[in-house]
Scaffold this motif. Structure first.
Motif, PDB file in Angstrom:
ATOM      1  N   LEU A  14       0.817  -1.126  -0.170  1.00  0.00           N
ATOM      2  CA  LEU A  14      -0.143  -0.064   0.310  1.00  0.00           C
ATOM      3  C   LEU A  14       1.160   1.556   0.146  1.00  0.00           C
ATOM      4  O   LEU A  14       0.869   2.644  -1.002  1.00  0.00           O
ATOM      5  CB  LEU A  14      -1.377  -0.643   1.471  1.00  0.00           C
ATOM      6  N   ARG A  15       1.853   1.582   0.823  1.00  0.00           N
ATOM      7  CA  ARG A  15       2.947   2.054   0.832  1.00  0.00           C
ATOM      8  C   ARG A  15       3.302   2.804  -0.758  1.00  0.00           C
ATOM      9  O   ARG A  15       3.647   3.375  -0.873  1.00  0.00           O
ATOM     10  CB  ARG A  15       3.561   1.779   1.705  1.00  0.00           C
ATOM     11  N   GLU A  16       3.662   1.656  -1.018  1.00  0.00           N
ATOM     12  CA  GLU A  16       4.292   1.474  -2.858  1.00  0.00           C
ATOM     13  C   GLU A  16       3.397   2.658  -3.473  1.00  0.00           C
ATOM     14  O   GLU A  16       3.893   3.634  -4.369  1.00  0.00           O
ATOM     15  CB  GLU A  16       4.487   0.032  -2.722  1.00  0.00           C
ATOM     16  N   VAL A  17       1.982   1.982  -3.672  1.00  0.00           N
ATOM     17  CA  VAL A  17       0.936   2.488  -4.390  1.00  0.00           C
ATOM     18  C   VAL A  17       0.566   3.702  -3.730  1.00  0.00           C
ATOM     19  O   VAL A  17       0.658   4.678  -4.610  1.00  0.00           O
ATOM     20  CB  VAL A  17      -0.206   1.655  -4.518  1.00  0.00           C
ATOM     21  N   MET A  18       0.307   4.084  -2.496  1.00  0.00           N
ATOM     22  CA  MET A  18       0.246   6.006  -2.302  1.00  0.00           C
ATOM     23  C   MET A  18       1.910   6.749  -2.830  1.00  0.00           C
ATOM     24  O   MET A  18       1.338   7.502  -3.765  1.00  0.00           O
ATOM     25  CB  MET A  18       0.187   5.688  -0.995  1.00  0.00           C
ATOM     26  N   TRP A  53     -11.593   3.173   6.642  1.00  0.00           N
ATOM     27  CA  TRP A  53     -10.353   3.791   6.720  1.00  0.00           C
ATOM     28  C   TRP A  53     -10.209   3.802   5.596  1.00  0.00           C
ATOM     29  O   TRP A  53      -8.800   4.695   4.952  1.00  0.00           O
ATOM     30  CB  TRP A  53      -9.884   2.268   7.636  1.00  0.00           C
ATOM     31  N   SER A  54     -10.236   3.072   4.933  1.00  0.00           N
ATOM     32  CA  SER A  54      -9.396   2.812   3.099  1.00  0.00           C
ATOM     33  C   SER A  54      -9.609   4.091   2.144  1.00  0.00           C
ATOM     34  O   SER A  54     -10.369   3.807   1.098  1.00  0.00           O
ATOM     35  CB  SER A  54      -9.773   1.373   3.048  1.00  0.00           C
ATOM     36  N   THR A  55     -11.498   5.161   2.678  1.00  0.00           N
ATOM     37  CA  THR A  55     -12.277   5.291   1.824  1.00  0.00           C
ATOM     38  C   THR A  55     -11.001   6.545   0.942  1.00  0.00           C
ATOM     39  O   THR A  55     -11.276   7.077   0.134  1.00  0.00           O
ATOM     40  CB  THR A  55     -13.189   6.384   1.821  1.00  0.00           C
ATOM     41  N   PRO A  56     -10.649   6.874   2.103  1.00  0.00           N
ATOM     42  CA  PRO A  56      -9.166   8.012   1.577  1.00  0.00           C
ATOM     43  C   PRO A  56      -8.332   7.397   0.760  1.00  0.00           C
ATOM     44  O   PRO A  56      -7.793   8.264  -0.930  1.00  0.00           O
ATOM     45  CB  PRO A  56      -8.454   8.869   2.629  1.00  0.00           C
ATOM     46  N   GLN A  57      -8.195   6.722   0.706  1.00  0.00           N
ATOM     47  CA  GLN A  57      -7.115   6.068   0.470  1.00  0.00           C
ATOM     48  C   GLN A  57      -7.683   5.688  -1.386  1.00  0.00           C
ATOM     49  O   GLN A  57      -7.304   5.756  -2.430  1.00  0.00           O
ATOM     50  CB  GLN A  57      -6.424   4.561   0.358  1.00  0.00           C
ATOM     51  N   ALA A  58      -8.770   4.658  -1.114  1.00  0.00           N
ATOM     52  CA  ALA A  58      -9.477   4.710  -2.672  1.00  0.00           C
ATOM     53  C   ALA A  58      -9.891   5.982  -3.318  1.00  0.00           C
ATOM     54  O   ALA A  58      -9.789   5.962  -4.357  1.00  0.00           O
ATOM     55  CB  ALA A  58     -10.456   3.633  -2.504  1.00  0.00           C
ATOM     56  N   LEU A  59     -10.137   6.725  -2.975  1.00  0.00           N
ATOM     57  CA  LEU A  59     -10.271   8.509  -3.567  1.00  0.00           C
ATOM     58  C   LEU A  59      -9.138   8.628  -4.283  1.00  0.00           C
ATOM     59  O   LEU A  59      -8.168   8.556  -5.125  1.00  0.00           O
ATOM     60  CB  LEU A  59     -10.414   9.038  -2.619  1.00  0.00           C
ATOM     61  N   ARG A  60      -7.144   8.593  -3.384  1.00  0.00           N
ATOM     62  CA  ARG A  60      -6.646   8.298  -4.248  1.00  0.00           C
ATOM     63  C   ARG A  60      -6.439   7.826  -4.961  1.00  0.00           C
ATOM     64  O   ARG A  60      -6.194   8.401  -6.471  1.00  0.00           O
ATOM     65  CB  ARG A  60      -5.250   8.479  -3.432  1.00  0.00           C
ATOM     66  N   VAL A  61      -6.851   6.634  -5.088  1.00  0.00           N
ATOM     67  CA  VAL A  61      -6.867   5.735  -6.393  1.00  0.00           C
ATOM     68  C   VAL A  61      -7.180   6.384  -8.034  1.00  0.00           C
ATOM     69  O   VAL A  61      -6.842   6.346  -9.015  1.00  0.00           O
ATOM     70  CB  VAL A  61      -7.727   4.895  -6.180  1.00  0.00           C
ATOM     71  N   VAL A  62      -8.961   6.700  -7.635  1.00  0.00           N
ATOM     72  CA  VAL A  62      -9.923   6.979  -9.370  1.00  0.00           C
ATOM     73  C   VAL A  62      -9.422   8.409  -9.198  1.00  0.00           C
ATOM     74  O   VAL A  62      -9.580   8.423 -10.545  1.00  0.00           O
ATOM     75  CB  VAL A  62     -10.919   6.298  -8.333  1.00  0.00           C
ATOM     76  N   ASP A  63      -8.789   9.540  -8.286  1.00  0.00           N
ATOM     77  CA  ASP A  63      -8.237  10.850  -8.410  1.00  0.00           C
ATOM     78  C   ASP A  63      -7.430  10.210  -9.159  1.00  0.00           C
ATOM     79  O   ASP A  63      -7.709  11.474 -10.479  1.00  0.00           O
ATOM     80  CB  ASP A  63      -8.176  11.641  -7.393  1.00  0.00           C
ATOM     81  N   ALA A  64      -6.309  10.044  -9.323  1.00  0.00           N
ATOM     82  CA  ALA A  64      -4.945   9.561 -10.239  1.00  0.00           C
ATOM     83  C   ALA A  64      -5.549   9.163 -11.270  1.00  0.00           C
ATOM     84  O   ALA A  64      -4.084   8.932 -11.941  1.00  0.00           O
ATOM     85  CB  ALA A  64      -3.925   8.691  -9.268  1.00  0.00           C
ATOM     86  N   ALA A  65      -6.549   8.047 -11.005  1.00  0.00           N
ATOM     87  CA  ALA A  65      -6.897   7.390 -12.547  1.00  0.00           C
ATOM     88  C   ALA A  65      -7.126   8.343 -13.556  1.00  0.00           C
ATOM     89  O   ALA A  65      -7.504   7.973 -14.738  1.00  0.00           O
ATOM     90  CB  ALA A  65      -7.711   6.126 -12.267  1.00  0.00           C
ATOM     91  N   GLY A  66      -7.827   9.611 -12.975  1.00  0.00           N
ATOM     92  CA  GLY A  66      -7.962  10.458 -14.608  1.00  0.00           C
ATOM     93  C   GLY A  66      -9.588  10.934 -13.980  1.00  0.00           C
ATOM     94  O   GLY A  66     -10.505  11.787 -14.922  1.00  0.00           O
ATOM     95  N   PHE A  67     -10.333   9.819 -13.389  1.00  0.00           N
ATOM     96  CA  PHE A  67     -11.770  10.312 -13.229  1.00  0.00           C
ATOM     97  C   PHE A  67     -11.970  12.020 -12.601  1.00  0.00           C
ATOM     98  O   PHE A  67     -11.454  12.718 -12.038  1.00  0.00           O
ATOM     99  CB  PHE A  67     -12.674   9.770 -12.199  1.00  0.00           C
ATOM    100  N   ASP A  68     -13.219  12.181 -13.409  1.00  0.00           N
ATOM    101  CA  ASP A  68     -13.213  14.103 -13.532  1.00  0.00           C
ATOM    102  C   ASP A  68     -13.704  13.900 -12.421  1.00  0.00           C
ATOM    103  O   ASP A  68     -14.463  15.508 -10.782  1.00  0.00           O
ATOM    104  CB  ASP A  68     -14.412  14.688 -14.546  1.00  0.00           C
ATOM    105  N   VAL A  69     -15.358  13.094 -11.869  1.00  0.00           N
ATOM    106  CA  VAL A  69     -16.406  13.146 -10.985  1.00  0.00           C
ATOM    107  C   VAL A  69     -16.036  12.079  -9.638  1.00  0.00           C
ATOM    108  O   VAL A  69     -15.585  10.888 -10.588  1.00  0.00           O
ATOM    109  CB  VAL A  69     -17.531  12.997 -10.586  1.00  0.00           C
TER     110      VAL A  69
END
Lengths: 316, 316
Positions: free
Chosen positions: A37-41, A130-146
């Motif tokens: 997870l650290r590597e991913v983040m 607990w994992s929501t903010p990190q899942a948010l980082r994933v979809v944000d980085a994946a480029g979703f607009d919303v």
């Protein structure tokens, strides 16, 4: 093969190309608290900040899933890509019932511009997992607009969603009885936008009027955002254009006033703090049977020590 | 004079003699996070562990305050002293509405064997306020036989109350609609005792039957406590004797099986952890504008750093 698809750099590159499977796999690494997870983040960090993060909360029965789905359709109609993170209560018992709601989302299942994920609400923080903010980082980085984060808005999760999102939408509906009345209090402090759903039903006008009145009483700074109160009938796809417009307007206001940066730094602080606290908790717990926490708890329970002295000893 | 009554040793001695004003003053020191809180907690430590700590939770509208009041009357009839800690939602907006419920408690106002306190639900933990476990220490040390903690049972506060109490009572009522259905899931995991209130109303039997069925499906160890499902009409003071009997029986079961110690050590661990985390949070926050947390948050928000590396830096 499986080795290759689990390579973090590859997964991130694929996620950024819009491959849903890679997005899903990365979120699974988050949910499983993978050692990588650290590597991913670390690898995701440079790609964040694009998405408009919208929290949608409300009591059970107001039509959150229907509204989320209708809002997805509205944003898609505007050519924007959308990720939905839906937070379910943590109980295994509830899995079935709430999954039923998710089925309404299947109209978007074949749309590659939409990614929908049900997140378990785990751990002591309740509401938002607990994992929501990190899942948010994933979809944000994946480029979703919303990114739409949908939670059952009862108690604490409302406050958490308001801290995690750029824009918080509070959904209400007529005829919800005592529960919604009690819930309203907390709701008044967190909404950037209020939506009275099921607006074709009796009492919708009164809910809107009451809400206007209560919001008027709230003590806002003159430069603060003035939350609009809109009406929808999400089941009939009505009123969603106005909601989407107001969301865009709020996002522009945030950016223009510097509040976007303030909110995002606060979100970052919450994340850092949560990770640091989690790390400390696991250190405290990992000492095992002979560990400090075990002994300190027993001594506090036995009245030999007070909890402050025990906390001092723990931190020393 | 004011100096004398604020002397911690004197306050504790007076509280233990049953003087309500001293109990109230000590809880105010807790709520205000007085600098003398450590001193208070250290002085109280030896006197804890007597009270039967009962958590009472349920959705808005099930009759929590009425049931609490009826249960107080039942315990008083048995010659036991009772303290009530009632947790209100934190919002300033709700103060008025919920205080209305408290008025029902005034029937006990002149009874010196009863102490009732509304606690604000403050801080990031939501539901159960940060100060509740410490207020619990005050009333426990003051010698009350029973401590009732009443919370609005939505989401996280249910889990918190179950961890803070020796015995958790989940209150339900017929005709609560969607909300209660959704809430039931979490409820099934925390109750030591289920009470269907408003048992004279239509649908009460069905709620009880459904609950029996759901509890039967739960996967319990053979040696685990089997939670009874009782019925009350608290407004008419009916069924409370059975509830009190079941509460006493659960407490005896806890003591006989060693589970009382397990629960209390867990409660102590939660308390120590919460104090330690609070202490760390204030250290992190207190560094001010030039502080580490401020800089780390800005760097994470800007995508220059991931939250894990930031947490590492914070803990280093």
């Amino acid at each position: 093969m499986s080795r290759r698809t689990d390579d973090v750099a590859t997964l991130i590159a694929e996620a950024r190309e819009g491959r849903t499977r890679a997005v899903a796999r990365l979120i699974t690494l988050v949910e499983d608290a993978s050692p990588r997870l650290r590597e991913v983040m670390a690898a995701l960090a440079p790609y964040g900040g694009h998405a408009h993060v919208i929290g949608l909360t409300g009591a059970p029965g107001v039509g959150k899933s229907t509204t989320t789905s209708a809002l997805v359709a509205e944003f898609r109609g505007r050519g924007l890509t959308v990720a939905v993170l839906a937070i379910d209560p943590s109980s295994p018992f509830s899995g079935g019932a709430l999954l039923g709601d998710r089925i309404r989302m299947t109209e978007h299942a074949s749309d590659r511009g939409v990614y929908i994920r049900s997140m378990a609400s785990r751990g002591h923080l309740g509401g938002l997992s607990w994992s929501t903010p990190q899942a948010l980082r994933v979809v944000d980085a994946a480029g979703f607009d919303v990114v739409l984060i949908e939670t059952v808005g009862v108690g604490q999760s409302e406050v958490e969603i308001a801290r995690a999102a750029d824009t918080t939408v509070v959904l209400l509906a007529p005829g919800m009885g005592d529960g919604i009345q009690a819930a309203k209090a907390g709701i008044l402090e967190i909404g950037d936008l209020y939506v009275v759903n099921k607006s074709d039903r009796d009492g919708a006008h009164k809910v809107r009027k009451d809400l206007f009145g209560m919001l008027k009483l709230a003590d806002r700074a003159p430069e603060a955002w003035d939350p609009p109160v809109l009406a929808t009938s999400s089941l009939n796809q009505q009123g969603l254009a106005e909601v989407a417009d107001a969301l865009v307007e709020h996002r522009e206001w945030l950016a223009a006033t510097g509040n976007l940066r303030v909110r995002r730094e606060r979100r970052a602080r919450d994340e850092i703090e949560a990770i640091a606290v989690q790390e400390l908790r696991s250190r405290w717990a990992s000492v095992g049977e002979a560990g400090a926490m075990k002994e300190l708890s027993a001594r506090v329970a036995a009245g030999e020590l007070d909890p402050y002295s025990a906390a001092d000893a723990l931190l020393a």
